[in-house]
Design a protein around this motif. Sequence first.
Motif, PDB file in Angstrom:
ATOM      1  N   GLU A  92      39.179  15.465  -3.884  1.00  0.00           N
ATOM      2  CA  GLU A  92      38.568  15.330  -5.218  1.00  0.00           C
ATOM      3  C   GLU A  92      37.223  16.060  -5.310  1.00  0.00           C
ATOM      4  O   GLU A  92      36.634  16.126  -6.385  1.00  0.00           O
ATOM      5  N   SER A  93      36.751  16.607  -4.204  1.00  0.00           N
ATOM      6  CA  SER A  93      35.579  17.499  -4.230  1.00  0.00           C
ATOM      7  C   SER A  93      36.018  18.952  -4.303  1.00  0.00           C
ATOM      8  O   SER A  93      35.208  19.863  -4.171  1.00  0.00           O
ATOM      9  N   GLY A  94      37.329  19.166  -4.447  1.00  0.00           N
ATOM     10  CA  GLY A  94      37.841  20.527  -4.597  1.00  0.00           C
ATOM     11  C   GLY A  94      38.195  21.225  -3.289  1.00  0.00           C
ATOM     12  O   GLY A  94      38.443  22.429  -3.275  1.00  0.00           O
ATOM     13  N   ILE A  95      38.213  20.468  -2.167  1.00  0.00           N
ATOM     14  CA  ILE A  95      38.564  21.089  -0.880  1.00  0.00           C
ATOM     15  C   ILE A  95      40.031  20.780  -0.572  1.00  0.00           C
ATOM     16  O   ILE A  95      40.414  19.609  -0.475  1.00  0.00           O
ATOM     17  N   PRO A  96      40.858  21.805  -0.435  1.00  0.00           N
ATOM     18  CA  PRO A  96      42.280  21.544  -0.184  1.00  0.00           C
ATOM     19  C   PRO A  96      42.537  20.996   1.220  1.00  0.00           C
ATOM     20  O   PRO A  96      41.740  21.207   2.136  1.00  0.00           O
ATOM     21  N   THR A  97      43.664  20.303   1.371  1.00  0.00           N
ATOM     22  CA  THR A  97      44.103  19.842   2.695  1.00  0.00           C
ATOM     23  C   THR A  97      44.889  20.995   3.347  1.00  0.00           C
ATOM     24  O   THR A  97      45.127  22.025   2.711  1.00  0.00           O
ATOM     25  N   PHE A  98      45.309  20.798   4.587  1.00  0.00           N
ATOM     26  CA  PHE A  98      46.204  21.763   5.224  1.00  0.00           C
ATOM     27  C   PHE A  98      47.654  21.484   4.814  1.00  0.00           C
ATOM     28  O   PHE A  98      48.372  22.358   4.374  1.00  0.00           O
ATOM     29  N   ARG A  99      48.040  20.186   5.006  1.00  0.00           N
ATOM     30  CA  ARG A  99      49.438  19.812   4.753  1.00  0.00           C
ATOM     31  C   ARG A  99      49.610  19.303   3.319  1.00  0.00           C
ATOM     32  O   ARG A  99      48.645  19.162   2.598  1.00  0.00           O
ATOM     33  N   GLY A 100      50.858  19.003   2.967  1.00  0.00           N
ATOM     34  CA  GLY A 100      51.123  18.396   1.660  1.00  0.00           C
ATOM     35  C   GLY A 100      51.402  19.444   0.600  1.00  0.00           C
ATOM     36  O   GLY A 100      51.264  20.642   0.839  1.00  0.00           O
ATOM     37  N   ARG A 101      51.753  18.946  -0.604  1.00  0.00           N
ATOM     38  CA  ARG A 101      52.242  19.817  -1.684  1.00  0.00           C
ATOM     39  C   ARG A 101      51.293  20.987  -2.005  1.00  0.00           C
ATOM     40  O   ARG A 101      51.706  22.127  -2.087  1.00  0.00           O
ATOM     41  N   ASP A 102      49.990  20.687  -2.192  1.00  0.00           N
ATOM     42  CA  ASP A 102      49.040  21.755  -2.524  1.00  0.00           C
ATOM     43  C   ASP A 102      48.259  22.226  -1.298  1.00  0.00           C
ATOM     44  O   ASP A 102      47.251  22.913  -1.424  1.00  0.00           O
ATOM     45  N   GLY A 103      48.725  21.812  -0.108  1.00  0.00           N
ATOM     46  CA  GLY A 103      48.001  22.137   1.126  1.00  0.00           C
ATOM     47  C   GLY A 103      47.977  23.633   1.415  1.00  0.00           C
ATOM     48  O   GLY A 103      48.855  24.391   0.982  1.00  0.00           O
ATOM     49  N   LEU A 104      46.947  24.038   2.157  1.00  0.00           N
ATOM     50  CA  LEU A 104      46.779  25.465   2.471  1.00  0.00           C
ATOM     51  C   LEU A 104      47.953  26.009   3.261  1.00  0.00           C
ATOM     52  O   LEU A 104      48.410  27.124   3.030  1.00  0.00           O
ATOM     53  N   TRP A 105      48.463  25.211   4.217  1.00  0.00           N
ATOM     54  CA  TRP A 105      49.573  25.698   5.048  1.00  0.00           C
ATOM     55  C   TRP A 105      50.858  25.787   4.242  1.00  0.00           C
ATOM     56  O   TRP A 105      51.716  26.616   4.517  1.00  0.00           O
ATOM     57  N   THR A 106      50.994  24.883   3.243  1.00  0.00           N
ATOM     58  CA  THR A 106      52.193  24.908   2.398  1.00  0.00           C
ATOM     59  C   THR A 106      52.196  26.200   1.589  1.00  0.00           C
ATOM     60  O   THR A 106      53.237  26.823   1.384  1.00  0.00           O
TER      61      THR A 106
ATOM     62  N   LEU B  41      39.481  28.108   2.201  1.00  0.00           N
ATOM     63  CA  LEU B  41      38.851  26.861   2.646  1.00  0.00           C
ATOM     64  C   LEU B  41      37.330  27.022   2.673  1.00  0.00           C
ATOM     65  O   LEU B  41      36.588  26.178   2.184  1.00  0.00           O
ATOM     66  N   ARG B  42      36.884  28.131   3.202  1.00  0.00           N
ATOM     67  CA  ARG B  42      35.451  28.351   3.343  1.00  0.00           C
ATOM     68  C   ARG B  42      34.749  28.416   1.986  1.00  0.00           C
ATOM     69  O   ARG B  42      33.696  27.828   1.784  1.00  0.00           O
ATOM     70  N   ASP B  43      35.376  29.108   1.030  1.00  0.00           N
ATOM     71  CA  ASP B  43      34.775  29.201  -0.303  1.00  0.00           C
ATOM     72  C   ASP B  43      34.725  27.825  -0.970  1.00  0.00           C
ATOM     73  O   ASP B  43      33.749  27.481  -1.640  1.00  0.00           O
ATOM     74  N   ALA B  44      35.783  27.025  -0.742  1.00  0.00           N
ATOM     75  CA  ALA B  44      35.805  25.671  -1.323  1.00  0.00           C
ATOM     76  C   ALA B  44      34.721  24.800  -0.684  1.00  0.00           C
ATOM     77  O   ALA B  44      34.057  24.011  -1.367  1.00  0.00           O
ATOM     78  N   LEU B  45      34.514  24.965   0.621  1.00  0.00           N
ATOM     79  CA  LEU B  45      33.496  24.182   1.334  1.00  0.00           C
ATOM     80  C   LEU B  45      32.098  24.485   0.792  1.00  0.00           C
ATOM     81  O   LEU B  45      31.273  23.587   0.625  1.00  0.00           O
ATOM     82  N   VAL B  46      31.854  25.756   0.493  1.00  0.00           N
ATOM     83  CA  VAL B  46      30.532  26.151   0.000  1.00  0.00           C
ATOM     84  C   VAL B  46      30.270  25.529  -1.376  1.00  0.00           C
ATOM     85  O   VAL B  46      29.166  25.072  -1.667  1.00  0.00           O
TER      86      VAL B  46
ATOM     87  N   ASP C 279      33.173  19.082   6.451  1.00  0.00           N
ATOM     88  CA  ASP C 279      32.498  19.562   5.247  1.00  0.00           C
ATOM     89  C   ASP C 279      31.100  19.004   5.026  1.00  0.00           C
ATOM     90  O   ASP C 279      30.372  19.460   4.144  1.00  0.00           O
ATOM     91  N   GLY C 280      30.706  17.996   5.799  1.00  0.00           N
ATOM     92  CA  GLY C 280      29.348  17.457   5.681  1.00  0.00           C
ATOM     93  C   GLY C 280      29.099  16.652   4.413  1.00  0.00           C
ATOM     94  O   GLY C 280      27.952  16.287   4.121  1.00  0.00           O
ATOM     95  N   LEU C 281      30.163  16.335   3.641  1.00  0.00           N
ATOM     96  CA  LEU C 281      29.941  15.658   2.361  1.00  0.00           C
ATOM     97  C   LEU C 281      29.503  14.203   2.532  1.00  0.00           C
ATOM     98  O   LEU C 281      28.801  13.663   1.685  1.00  0.00           O
ATOM     99  N   ASP C 282      29.907  13.568   3.646  1.00  0.00           N
ATOM    100  CA  ASP C 282      29.522  12.163   3.869  1.00  0.00           C
ATOM    101  C   ASP C 282      28.005  12.044   4.033  1.00  0.00           C
ATOM    102  O   ASP C 282      27.373  11.201   3.406  1.00  0.00           O
ATOM    103  N   SER C 283      27.450  12.897   4.875  1.00  0.00           N
ATOM    104  CA  SER C 283      25.993  12.790   5.071  1.00  0.00           C
ATOM    105  C   SER C 283      25.246  13.268   3.832  1.00  0.00           C
ATOM    106  O   SER C 283      24.192  12.728   3.501  1.00  0.00           O
ATOM    107  N   ARG C 284      25.792  14.230   3.123  1.00  0.00           N
ATOM    108  CA  ARG C 284      25.134  14.659   1.876  1.00  0.00           C
ATOM    109  C   ARG C 284      25.099  13.540   0.857  1.00  0.00           C
ATOM    110  O   ARG C 284      24.182  13.438   0.047  1.00  0.00           O
TER     111      ARG C 284
END
Length: 259
Positions: free
Chosen positions: A36-50, A86-91, A120-125
């Motif tokens: 929900e922060s816009g970072i895709p997962t690897f697996r799953g329907r919209d995952g990067l590997w899919t 992934l990197r662009d989404a992380l930024v 992604d460091g979002l927890d500490s942010r």
Amino acid sequence: MQAESHLQHREIAEAASIIASSRYVVAMTGAGMSVESGIPTFRGRDGLWTRYGQPKMDGFKRFNDDPAGWWERNLNRDIDAHIIELRDALVAAKPHAGHHALVQLEQAGALNHVITQNIDGLDSRAGLRNLIEIHGNRSRLRCLGCGERQSLGDFVPTEPPDPCQRCGGVIKFDTVMFGEPIPKDTMAAARAEIDQADCILAIGTSASVRPASGLLWIARSQGATLIEINPHETSLTSICDVVVRAEAGDALNRLASFW
Ligand code: NAD
Ligand code: ZN
């Protein structure tokens, strides 16, 4: 999903009641936590590997075989398309309501520690204090020799890093690559949290990346109660005491409202 998540009131109330009566609560979060922060997962329907196909699982070996070459390719963005996405989404990402709800639970004394598989460091942010980043953090470097970490902040390296000033070791991103062992200090800290826990919240993880996911089965075998928050079934579902079929932001927000 919306209609379905409304049906989860009972499960969320049950989760709140278990958490309130537990002595030590640990959350284990996975890539789904940051969707929900816009970072895709690897697996799953919209995952990067899919979408891009599963990459080779030998990233660490390739780094170790030729660190200088790896850094050159990486700095020149001569890397897999899914890593660039992934990197662009992380930024661009910022913490969402679910990250803030975890902080609220921590401040209320309802949540003792979070072990995240995210880099992604979002927890500490968001302000979370008691956090183990079991797969490292993308904004740090780590020495493979002595394990020393160095925070990059917003600095993006433009040249391969020099060898470690302390031990002369090879420097890589702190992010744990496929095939790379989790640093011993990090694994020991995570295991110590699991050993104390009598309640585990598994949030947005497919529970399939070892050895991190193995900690969930260890917790179970030690008698901890397991609560899963995930819109989809996982390999953990069958051993969970409560399953909340909802997205992390919605579920955690509603869970935190009990405190
Ligand atoms: P995964 O990609 O294997 O599984 C993600 C899980 O999230 C799935 O079970 C899916 O059903 C669930 N999910 C999807 N949307 C969700 C939502 N809105 N709320 C809650 N759950 C949702 O993830 P994994 O098990 O964490 O393993 C992948 C590994 O890749 C991790 O170890 C992590 O290090 C890394 N990774 C990290 C990031 C990040 O830092 N944000 C992103 C991608 C991958
Ligand atoms: Zn060193």
